[in-house]
Scaffold this motif. Structure first.
Motif, PDB file in Angstrom:
ATOM      1  N   CYS A 185       0.806  -1.205  -0.037  1.00 31.77           N
ATOM      2  CA  CYS A 185      -0.165   0.134  -0.015  1.00 31.77           C
ATOM      3  C   CYS A 185       0.802   1.113  -0.207  1.00 31.77           C
ATOM      4  O   CYS A 185       2.034   1.122   0.219  1.00 31.77           O
ATOM      5  CB  CYS A 185      -0.973   0.003   1.376  1.00 31.77           C
ATOM      6  N   PRO A 245      -2.177   8.029  -1.230  1.00 34.28           N
ATOM      7  CA  PRO A 245      -2.547   8.337  -2.462  1.00 34.28           C
ATOM      8  C   PRO A 245      -1.807   9.417  -3.287  1.00 34.28           C
ATOM      9  O   PRO A 245      -1.443   9.364  -4.601  1.00 34.28           O
ATOM     10  CB  PRO A 245      -4.114   8.801  -2.243  1.00 34.28           C
ATOM     11  N   ARG A 275       1.215   3.940 -10.156  1.00 37.15           N
ATOM     12  CA  ARG A 275       0.772   2.967  -9.321  1.00 37.15           C
ATOM     13  C   ARG A 275       1.650   1.712 -10.058  1.00 37.15           C
ATOM     14  O   ARG A 275       1.085   1.434 -11.233  1.00 37.15           O
ATOM     15  CB  ARG A 275      -0.768   2.913  -9.513  1.00 37.15           C
ATOM     16  N   VAL A 306      -6.994   2.553   4.784  1.00 34.57           N
ATOM     17  CA  VAL A 306      -7.476   2.291   3.393  1.00 34.57           C
ATOM     18  C   VAL A 306      -9.030   2.938   3.401  1.00 34.57           C
ATOM     19  O   VAL A 306      -9.397   3.409   2.704  1.00 34.57           O
ATOM     20  CB  VAL A 306      -7.507   0.830   3.267  1.00 34.57           C
ATOM     21  N   GLY A 323      -9.131   6.612   3.395  1.00 36.54           N
ATOM     22  CA  GLY A 323      -8.555   7.079   2.225  1.00 36.54           C
ATOM     23  C   GLY A 323      -7.174   7.625   2.103  1.00 36.54           C
ATOM     24  O   GLY A 323      -6.489   8.492   1.427  1.00 36.54           O
ATOM     25  N   GLU A 353      -3.796   3.560  -0.034  1.00 38.28           N
ATOM     26  CA  GLU A 353      -4.469   2.649  -0.962  1.00 38.28           C
ATOM     27  C   GLU A 353      -3.696   1.496  -1.351  1.00 38.28           C
ATOM     28  O   GLU A 353      -2.481   1.520  -1.357  1.00 38.28           O
ATOM     29  CB  GLU A 353      -4.281   3.494  -2.141  1.00 38.28           C
TER      30      GLU A 353
END
Length: 301
Positions: A168, A171, A179, A251, A254, A257
């Protein structure tokens, strides 16, 4: 007396389970630990209990006779324990337990505190440490361990849960650096990793029908604390490889991610270990049962 009982339970399990490997699974030990225990028992008795080949094992005549008597003896021990506990149905006394720091605080402690609320005569000494303790030498009744079991024939074990790992990142970090879509992409990212001294833990990923794949991401931030790694990931310092249960709330909010969602995460088994004994104290049995019931069988999310 304790010397005479040493190895008997492993021997009976090996007979009834049909081999050392299934017996090891039942006892929460490694196959080699069961094999060594039975070898020591044979040496002490001066007889061979099993005929062994590369593909199978069967009882010798001496082994069959010893097995039948061991079964009766163990049944008598169980009856004696039941008789004792019938007159003392309330667990009491001091429980000394050791558990990993983060998993212990977040997952183990709430279960044990609930156990204390239900049994006022219990006392609890819960020690948090990521370094495995010697249960016998340090005087612990029970240990919670994540990952591979130690090869120690003096311990009993029970698998109670499993923790799936996930990759993870914040963001903001992913927006800035992209990503990763495959494991090979990790090499192009920064990471926050678990490490002690000069050694950083490699990330492991299951592969179908083969050994786990090891990934050693580039890193300049290393902690020996999972919560510190989580905080650094939330702060945007890079990818992190963490237990799903630890990042669940981040997660959902937010702050983090999950990436590589298609890649199956490694599962670390959680076991309870306790010193082998012909009689398990009621307080320890209560703690084992509470943790087995209170920890999810597989902590995936």
């Amino acid at each position: 007396m304790s010397e005479r009982l040493s190895g008997v339970e492993a021997f009976v399990e090996a007979v009834e389970a049909g081999g050392f490997a299934p017996a090891a699974s039942r006892l929460g030990l490694s196959r080699s630990a069961v094999g060594k225990t039975i070898a020591r028992l044979e040496a002490r008795l001066g007889v061979r209990l099993f005929h062994r080949t590369t593909r199978s094992q069967s009882l010798t005549d001496d082994g069959q006779m010893f097995y039948e008597r061991c079964v009766r003896a163990l049944a008598e021990l169980e009856a004696a324990e039941a008789a004792l506990e019938s007159g003392r149905a309330e667990p009491s006394g001091r429980l000394r337990i050791t558990a990993p720091v983060i998993f212990g605080r977040h997952c183990v402690a709430p279960v044990l505190l609930d156990l204390l609320r239900r049994h006022p005569a219990l006392e609890l000494d819960l020690s948090f440490s990521d370094r495995p303790a010697d249960l016998v030498e340090d005087g612990y009744d029970l240990a919670v361990r994540n990952g591979a079991l130690p090869d120690n024939a003096g311990l009993m074990g029970r698998r109670v849960s499993g923790q799936r790992m996930t990759v993870c990142a914040a963001p903001a970090y992913l927006d800035a650096h992209g990503r990763p879509e495959a494991l090979d992409d990790i090499a192009g990212h920064r990471a926050v990793v678990y490490g002690r001294g000069d050694r950083a833990r490699r990330w492991l990923f299951p592969t179908p029908g083969g050994p786990d794949r090891e990934v050693a991401p580039a890193n300049r931030v290393r902690f020996d604390d999972l919560e510190a790694i989580t905080d650094a990931a939330v702060a945007g310092l890079g990818l992190a490889w963490l237990p799903c249960w630890l990042v669940r709330e981040h997660v959902a909010a937010g702050r983090l991610e999950r990436v590589l969602a298609h890649q199956l995460g490694l599962v670390f088994d959680t076991h309870l270990l306790w010193p082998r004994s012909p009689h398990l104290p009621l307080r320890v049995r209560a703690a084992i049962d509470a943790l087995a019931a209170g920890l999810p069988p597989m902590m995936l999310a």
